[in-house]
Enzyme design. Structure first.
Site, short mmCIF file in Angstrom:
data_model
loop_
_atom_site.label_atom_id
_atom_site.label_comp_id
_atom_site.label_asym_id
_atom_site.label_seq_id
_atom_site.Cartn_x
_atom_site.Cartn_y
_atom_site.Cartn_z
N GLY A 101 11.67 -5.43 15.47
CA GLY A 101 12.67 -5.56 16.52
C GLY A 101 11.83 -5.72 17.79
O GLY A 101 10.43 -5.93 17.94
N GLY A 107 4.43 2.38 9.01
CA GLY A 107 4.65 3.21 7.76
C GLY A 107 6.22 3.57 7.65
O GLY A 107 7.16 3.16 8.13
N GLU A 108 6.40 3.90 6.29
CA GLU A 108 7.41 4.79 5.98
C GLU A 108 7.33 6.00 5.38
O GLU A 108 6.35 6.36 4.82
CB GLU A 108 7.85 3.89 4.76
CG GLU A 108 8.29 2.39 4.84
CD GLU A 108 7.28 1.51 4.48
OE1 GLU A 108 6.33 1.85 3.72
OE2 GLU A 108 7.23 0.33 4.76
N THR A 112 9.67 -9.39 7.26
CA THR A 112 10.12 -9.27 6.05
C THR A 112 11.68 -10.13 6.07
O THR A 112 12.32 -10.08 5.09
CB THR A 112 10.36 -8.02 5.05
OG1 THR A 112 11.11 -7.42 6.14
CG2 THR A 112 8.94 -7.63 5.00
N ASP A 121 0.81 -1.15 0.17
CA ASP A 121 -0.01 -0.23 0.01
C ASP A 121 0.97 1.20 -0.15
O ASP A 121 1.20 1.78 0.98
CB ASP A 121 -1.01 0.02 1.26
CG ASP A 121 -1.93 0.96 1.18
OD1 ASP A 121 -2.02 2.05 0.26
OD2 ASP A 121 -2.61 1.17 2.11
N HIS A 122 1.18 1.85 -1.26
CA HIS A 122 2.17 2.70 -1.29
C HIS A 122 1.53 4.03 -2.06
O HIS A 122 0.53 3.88 -2.66
CB HIS A 122 3.51 2.16 -2.26
CG HIS A 122 4.65 1.72 -1.50
ND1 HIS A 122 6.05 2.12 -1.41
CD2 HIS A 122 4.47 0.59 -0.48
CE1 HIS A 122 6.66 1.47 -0.54
NE2 HIS A 122 5.72 0.48 -0.13
N ASN A 146 5.86 7.08 1.76
CA ASN A 146 4.60 7.28 1.46
C ASN A 146 3.95 8.53 2.52
O ASN A 146 2.72 8.93 2.04
CB ASN A 146 3.98 6.02 1.75
CG ASN A 146 4.84 4.84 0.88
OD1 ASN A 146 4.71 4.93 -0.25
ND2 ASN A 146 5.06 3.87 1.65
#
Length: 321
Positions: free
Chosen positions: A174, A106-107, A191, A37-38, A110
């Site tokens: 983490g 999130g990133e 991932t 979802d980008h 985006n």
């Protein structure tokens, strides 16, 4: 037996093609599917980024068996959690119970598009936990009013609600995110084939819950072509999420990966048509304790050849794991 999934990667194909690909993935026998979802691709060479939720709605209508899942949606910045709850409930209805809601913190790639800056990792985790609380409360069906540290909700109600709300997955990298997932999620998303993540997830309440991994692969009968394509479109992957979550756009990823060599990418992504190398990469996830693995075939134009090869050679081999 590990469940084998297919990834609709929105960064590398247009919306109609993505739906065509997941229909074919269902036909060839993949057990489930996920979609990114980008708002932007990682690299300009990938060339796409359609709206994932429209694709999911179309995919829900075009398929009949294969489960769907976001991998993952950020419900804190670009989307308000009340809107994510509505979208997820609608897709679950369209898919007739085949949808899972994968969430993450999130990133910047985006989320920066709506302005407001990019919070620190600790704040993003707090926002995600609060967002999940709101989403779950809306899934219960009543009116929701919420005054929180990060979000407000004013008398919200989901008027079209499935009998069984979508299970919620949380992406981890983490200890902090594993704690959040163990406390709030129905399944874990990762991932990397790292058993330490699953151990931490179990320690914080995740024992017995599904854990879904994702693995990039690059099938091509010409291995050199596969390596070149993986390097062109997926060399960003090796940066790790502490880096990948922070960079603001494709140009930043171009700069950050300027010195990554094709052989570096090939060392971490199975390339070519040697089934054994693909199976070994999936086995790393199985040995770590993952119950599901979603494959990402690199290159939008190479999806149909990959799916045909998967039906004939790869999936039968993976069923032996």
């Amino acid at each position: 037996m590990v469940r084998c999934g297919y990834t609709m990667m929105t960064e590398q194909a247009g919306p109609r093609e993505l739906v065509e690909h997941v229909v074919r993935a269902e036909e060839v026998g993949f057990d489930f599917s996920v979609t990114s979802d980008h708002y932007s691709p990682w690299l300009a060479s990938q060339g796409h980024s359609p709206y994932a939720w429209s694709v999911l709605g179309a995919a829900a209508q075009a398929t009949s068996r294969i489960p769907l899942m976001t991998y993952v949606t950020c419900p804190t910045t670009r989307y308000h959690p009340a809107v994510v709850a509505q979208k997820a409930a609608t897709v679950q209805l369209l898919a007739e119970g085949r949808f899972r809601l994968g969430l993450g913190s999130g990133e910047n790639l985006n989320e920066h598009v709506v302005g407001g800056g990019w919070p620190s990792a600790d704040i993003r985790q707090d926002m995600l936990a609060e967002a999940i609380t709101i989403i779950r409360e809306l899934f219960e069906g009543g009116h929701v009013n919420h005054r929180g540290e990060h979000f407000d909700v004013e008398s919200a109600k989901l008027w079209d609600l499935p009998d069984d709300p979508p299970p919620i997955g949380v992406a981890v990298s983490g200890e902090q995110s594993c704690r959040l997932a163990g406390e709030h999620a129905d399944l874990l998303i990762a991932t990397e084939p790292e058993s330490r993540l699953l151990t931490a997830f179990d320690r914080h309440g995740g024992a017995g819950k599904p854990r879904v991994g994702q693995l990039p692969v690059c099938f091509d009968r010409d291995r050199d072509a596969a390596v070149a394509r993986a390097h062109e479109q997926f060399r960003w992957f090796g940066g790790g999420w502490k880096v990948n979550a922070e960079l603001p756009g494709p140009a930043s990823f171009e700069s950050a990966t300027a010195f990554v060599r094709p052989e570096d990418v090939a060392a971490s992504i199975p390339c070519g048509d040697d089934v054994t190398s693909f199976v070994d990469a999936v086995r790393a996830y199985v040995d770590a304790g993952f119950t599901e693995v979603a494959l990402v075939q690199v290159g939008g134009a190479s999806q149909l050849p990959f799916l045909d090869w998967a039906r004939k050679e790869l999936l039968p081999a993976l069923r032996e794991l």
